[in-house]
Design an enzyme around this catalytic site. Structure first.
Site, short mmCIF file in Angstrom:
data_model
loop_
_atom_site.label_atom_id
_atom_site.label_comp_id
_atom_site.label_asym_id
_atom_site.label_seq_id
_atom_site.Cartn_x
_atom_site.Cartn_y
_atom_site.Cartn_z
N SER A 115 -6.93 27.79 -56.06
CA SER A 115 -6.16 28.29 -57.27
C SER A 115 -5.97 29.63 -57.37
O SER A 115 -4.81 30.02 -57.98
CB SER A 115 -7.07 27.68 -58.36
OG SER A 115 -6.97 26.28 -58.53
N HIS A 136 -1.14 23.68 -52.98
CA HIS A 136 -2.03 23.61 -54.19
C HIS A 136 -1.53 22.36 -55.09
O HIS A 136 -0.65 22.09 -55.31
CB HIS A 136 -1.58 24.86 -54.99
CG HIS A 136 -2.54 24.98 -56.31
ND1 HIS A 136 -1.99 25.62 -57.37
CD2 HIS A 136 -3.99 24.64 -56.56
CE1 HIS A 136 -3.11 25.67 -58.42
NE2 HIS A 136 -4.12 25.08 -57.81
N GLU A 148 2.15 23.18 -55.13
CA GLU A 148 2.82 24.28 -54.75
C GLU A 148 2.66 24.60 -53.36
O GLU A 148 1.37 24.47 -53.05
CB GLU A 148 2.11 25.38 -55.54
CG GLU A 148 2.65 25.27 -57.09
CD GLU A 148 1.66 26.34 -57.91
OE1 GLU A 148 2.35 27.44 -58.54
OE2 GLU A 148 0.44 26.10 -57.88
N ASN A 187 0.27 28.64 -62.54
CA ASN A 187 -1.00 29.07 -63.17
C ASN A 187 -0.57 30.40 -63.72
O ASN A 187 -0.72 30.63 -65.02
CB ASN A 187 -2.11 29.30 -62.56
CG ASN A 187 -2.96 28.20 -62.25
OD1 ASN A 187 -3.04 27.27 -63.28
ND2 ASN A 187 -3.65 27.93 -61.40
P1 NAD Z 1 -15.52 20.79 -57.19
O1 NAD Z 1 -16.92 21.62 -57.57
O2 NAD Z 1 -15.40 19.41 -57.90
O3 NAD Z 1 -15.74 20.12 -55.52
C1 NAD Z 1 -15.87 21.03 -54.48
C2 NAD Z 1 -16.63 20.37 -53.42
O4 NAD Z 1 -16.88 21.34 -52.49
C3 NAD Z 1 -18.07 19.82 -54.04
O5 NAD Z 1 -18.28 18.65 -53.69
C4 NAD Z 1 -19.09 20.62 -52.84
O6 NAD Z 1 -20.06 19.77 -52.40
C5 NAD Z 1 -18.03 20.80 -51.61
N1 NAD Z 1 -18.53 21.79 -50.81
C6 NAD Z 1 -19.15 23.31 -51.21
N2 NAD Z 1 -19.47 23.88 -50.07
C7 NAD Z 1 -18.74 23.01 -48.87
C8 NAD Z 1 -18.71 23.25 -47.71
N3 NAD Z 1 -19.30 24.37 -47.00
N4 NAD Z 1 -18.27 22.34 -46.83
C9 NAD Z 1 -17.85 20.97 -47.26
N5 NAD Z 1 -17.76 20.86 -48.63
C10 NAD Z 1 -18.37 21.96 -49.58
O7 NAD Z 1 -14.24 21.57 -57.18
P2 NAD Z 1 -12.70 21.02 -57.19
O8 NAD Z 1 -12.35 21.05 -58.73
O9 NAD Z 1 -12.55 19.75 -56.49
O10 NAD Z 1 -12.14 22.39 -56.75
C11 NAD Z 1 -11.87 22.45 -55.32
C12 NAD Z 1 -10.78 23.37 -55.04
O11 NAD Z 1 -9.50 22.95 -55.51
C13 NAD Z 1 -10.93 24.80 -55.43
O12 NAD Z 1 -10.53 25.62 -54.55
C14 NAD Z 1 -10.10 24.86 -56.77
O13 NAD Z 1 -9.78 26.02 -57.08
C15 NAD Z 1 -9.01 23.82 -56.41
N6 NAD Z 1 -8.26 23.18 -57.50
C16 NAD Z 1 -9.02 22.79 -58.53
C17 NAD Z 1 -8.35 21.97 -59.48
C18 NAD Z 1 -8.91 21.29 -60.69
O14 NAD Z 1 -8.27 21.13 -61.54
N7 NAD Z 1 -10.35 21.16 -60.49
C19 NAD Z 1 -6.97 22.10 -59.48
C20 NAD Z 1 -6.37 22.63 -58.45
C21 NAD Z 1 -7.07 23.39 -57.39
#
Ligand code: NAD
Length: 650
Positions: A115, A136, A148, A187
């Site tokens: 993000s 995204h 996106e 965003n």
């Molecule tokens: P989250 O914390 O729910 O999930 C992240 C996952 O990554 C965890 O399960 C963790 O165990 C795993 N992880 C960490 N290190 C790792 C590795 N080395 N290898 C494999 N897995 C690994 O986070 P999220 O909310 O799902 O966000 C993930 C990405 O998506 C981020 O970049 C975030 O900015 C983006 N994002 C989030 C949202 C949202 O609303 N949550 C929306 C759009 C984009």
């Protein structure tokens, strides 16, 4: 084709589900076995639910398409397309992209769901910078069908093309972000709107007021603070801090800092902008608060940001509107809102805020100021961000403006309080006919220029009637054509009562479908006090409002908007500064109804009106009979001389 989703958290598991539902083989990879188990449980629950609702078949086959692993290097060898969705930490993403780059086949595209981290930065650790791209998604990806697609500095066109194809193949619509700017498209706009909303809280507004305005007037599915409480105040705060660090110019509101420090993080802590008694509790947002602030006030900084994105060639206006509708749930695009409310208004809001806060963020983007100078103000001038069908005609003192999908009719004799002389009656008839004949026009808005809506029949005209015939001719040839037109009108009519609505000026409102009154409007039917009668109110009005109308017809007492609402004449009361916007918003609301349905509703209602045709004719005849009486001429004289009339009963 095999899709590798790296990270099985909030986003990763949803993305994996979307890919499997679209028929792809999926490898879901995480460092944590428990996370993978949990992710699969959630996917199984969700897919089974879709099947139970009849939305999909063969859930077992879909679930079987997803394999889980903790071995990234091996998974990468099999992948045809990669989506990375691990924690938002640059060093972790770097680590993963290195492994992906080493193990994926040469032509495989590596996409990231980040993000806030620049795509170019993530790509920098790979030997395939041209094949790294931002993809995204929004939470939850199973519901929000938009992504996106962000170009890093070196992302090549072929990668973008293939990523678009992939997005489409998993049922996603997309917007293209041409440059790798912090916050990308959505965003950036979201942050501006949300920060503005918090600043308004700091200045004394309540969350309920802001949320009521955007929910019940702009038509957003949830209030801004409801959304943030749901997503987590800290989540939004972190995104804000990240994009700010990377060059997005925004001053973080102190209130937000305090909330994060005090642990007021939203629903998850029971307290955020609202307080929650249980997890499923929802904030109570009363509709009554909606008119304490105009939505344009809250949206203006988002519109300014959108102008910046367009001017810098980062996104197109169409994509910005698509993103706000499909990604943020707006009922129409933010630029469409800008064109509806008027770009001059947007610029004024921004300049006022700049003056008040001194913050650079509010300086109107040069694109906006240029559009304002060129009179590209939106629907009201025929062009803003978009081109609109526009027509301006004057029918005597009545101005008719076609503003693309609605007509604005303005009574313009402000020096005579828009009193109904012959030209005004005829002008209104022609203007309403014009709007009726134009297929583009879905609704009509009527208002008065100056401080009155319409002061009723022009006494100078009535005073000139000497005989019964004069009155009959006037009614038959001048007034009745408008009454007939309105009684059979097949498009919704919205009245904006901006001030006094007396006599005929009040009675015409009985033919309008939605009557919005300014707080300082005043209504009365004082005809009896000058020896005449209010013909519509005494006949048709009695059918509409029952004997409640008698009090006003028989005394001529004025009504404030609250009394008029109680009577049933007024639907909505708004502060004066909200009146025009309220009209625009109601146009949007009635335009959401199918045109044929709206016409059918109007025709059915008109049929009921026809039942009261006979009483109306009797009332018309009664007023004609009054014209030759001594009392009528005494009433006219007394009115002009501003004295009490002396009735003789003759
Ligand atoms: P989250 O914390 O729910 O999930 C992240 C996952 O990554 C965890 O399960 C963790 O165990 C795993 N992880 C960490 N290190 C790792 C590795 N080395 N290898 C494999 N897995 C690994 O986070 P999220 O909310 O799902 O966000 C993930 C990405 O998506 C981020 O970049 C975030 O900015 C983006 N994002 C989030 C949202 C949202 O609303 N949550 C929306 C759009 C984009």
């Amino acid at each position: 084709m095999k899709v590798l989703v790296v990270g099985a958290g909030t986003m990763g598991h949803g993305i994996a589900e979307v890919c499997a539902l679209s028929g792809f083989e999926v490898i879901l990879c995480d460092i944590n076995e428990d996370v993978l188990k949990n992710a699969m449980n959630r996917i199984v629950w969700s897919v089974r639910k879709l099947e139970s609702k009849g939305k999909i078949k063969k859930s077992d086959e879909i679930i079987k398409k997803i394999k889980t692993t903790t071995d990234l290097a091996n998974a990468a060898k099999e992948a045809d397309f990669v989506i990375e969705a691990v924690v938002e930490k640059t060093e972790v993403k770097h680590e993963i992209f290195k492994i992906l780059d080493e193990n994926c086949r040469e032509n495989v595209i590596l996409s990231t769901n980040t993000s806030t981290i620049p795509i170019t930065d993530i790509a920098s650790v790979t030997g395939r910078k041209d094949r790294v791209v931002g993809l995204h998604f929004f939470n939850p990806p199973t519901l929000i069908k938009l992504v996106e697609i962000i170009k890093g500095e070196e992302t090549c066109d072929e990668t973008v093309k293939k990523t678009i194809e992939f997005a489409r193949s998993i049922g996603m619509d997309y917007v293209l972000v041409e440059k790798d700017v912090p916050g990308f498209l959505i965003n950036r706009i979201n942050i501006r709107v949300f920060v503005e909303a918090i600043r308004l809280l700091e200045e004394g507004f309540k969350p309920e007021q802001i949320d009521a305005s955007v929910k019940y007037r702009a038509g957003l599915p949830m209030g801004l603070f409801e959304v943030v409480d749901f997503s987590g105040v800290d989540t939004v705060y972190n995104v804000l801090q990240e994009v700010r660090k990377r060059g997005f110019e925004v001053v973080v509101p102190e209130m937000l800092e305090n909330m994060v420090r005090e642990g007021r993080l939203g629903m998850k802590t029971g307290k955020g902008f609202y307080e929650y008694s249980g997890f499923y509790a929802r904030a109570k947002i009363s509709k009554d608060l909606a008119y304490t602030i105009n939505p344009i006030q809250i949206l203006a900084p988002g519109i300014n940001e959108a102008a910046w994105l367009i001017r810098n060639g980062i996104a197109t206006r169409e994509d910005i509107d698509k993103a706000t509708v499909k990604g943020m749930g707006y009922p129409k695009g933010i630029l469409d809102f800008a064109d509806s409310y008027g770009l001059d208004r947007v610029v004024v809001v921004l300049e006022t805020r700049k003056g008040k806060t001194g913050l650079k963020e509010y300086i109107p983007d040069p694109l906006l100021t240029e559009m304002k100078e060129k009179k590209k103000l939106g629907k009201k001038t025929g062009e803003g961000f978009y081109k609109w069908n526009y027509e301006l005609l004057d029918f005597g003192p009545v101005r008719y403006e076609k503003r693309h999908n609605y007509a604005m009719i303005t009574m313009r004799r402000p020096e005579k309080l828009n009193a109904l002389n012959e030209e005004m009656w005829k002008g209104l008839t022609e203007a309403f006919r014009r709007a009726k004949e134009d297929k583009d026009v879905r609704a009509v808005v009527i208002t008065g220029e100056g401080r009155a809506f319409c002061a009723g029949d022009d006494i100078a005209v009535m005073g000139s009637w000497k005989s019964f015939r004069d009155g009959v001719e006037f009614f038959d040839n001048v007034a009745m054509p408008l009454v007939d037109e309105l009684a059979n009108y097949d498009k919704p009519i919205i009245a904006l009562v901006n001030g006094n609505a007396f006599g005929g000026g009040m009675e015409l409102n009985m033919f309008f479908d939605i009557v919005i009154a300014s707080e300082d409007a005043s209504f009365s039917i004082p005809e009896g006090l000058i020896g005449a009668i209010p013909p519509l109110a005494s006949s048709f009005g009695y059918a509409l409002f029952g004997r409640k109308i008698a009090k006003y017809a028989l005394t001529g007492d004025p009504m404030d908007p609250m009394e008029a609402r109680e009577l049933g004449l007024v639907d909505v009361i708004v502060p004066k500064q909200c009146l025009e916007d309220a009209g625009i918003e109601y146009v949007d609301k009635v335009c959401r109804v199918a045109p044929l349905a709206a016409r059918a509703i109007k025709k059915s209602m008109n049929a009921v009106r026809q039942l009261y045709r006979n009483p109306l004719e009797i009332a018309g005849r009664e007023i004609e009979l009054l014209i030759p009486t001594e009392d009528f001429s005494e009433g006219m004289k007394a009115f002009v001389q501003k004295r009490r009339p002396e009735w003789k009963g003759k």
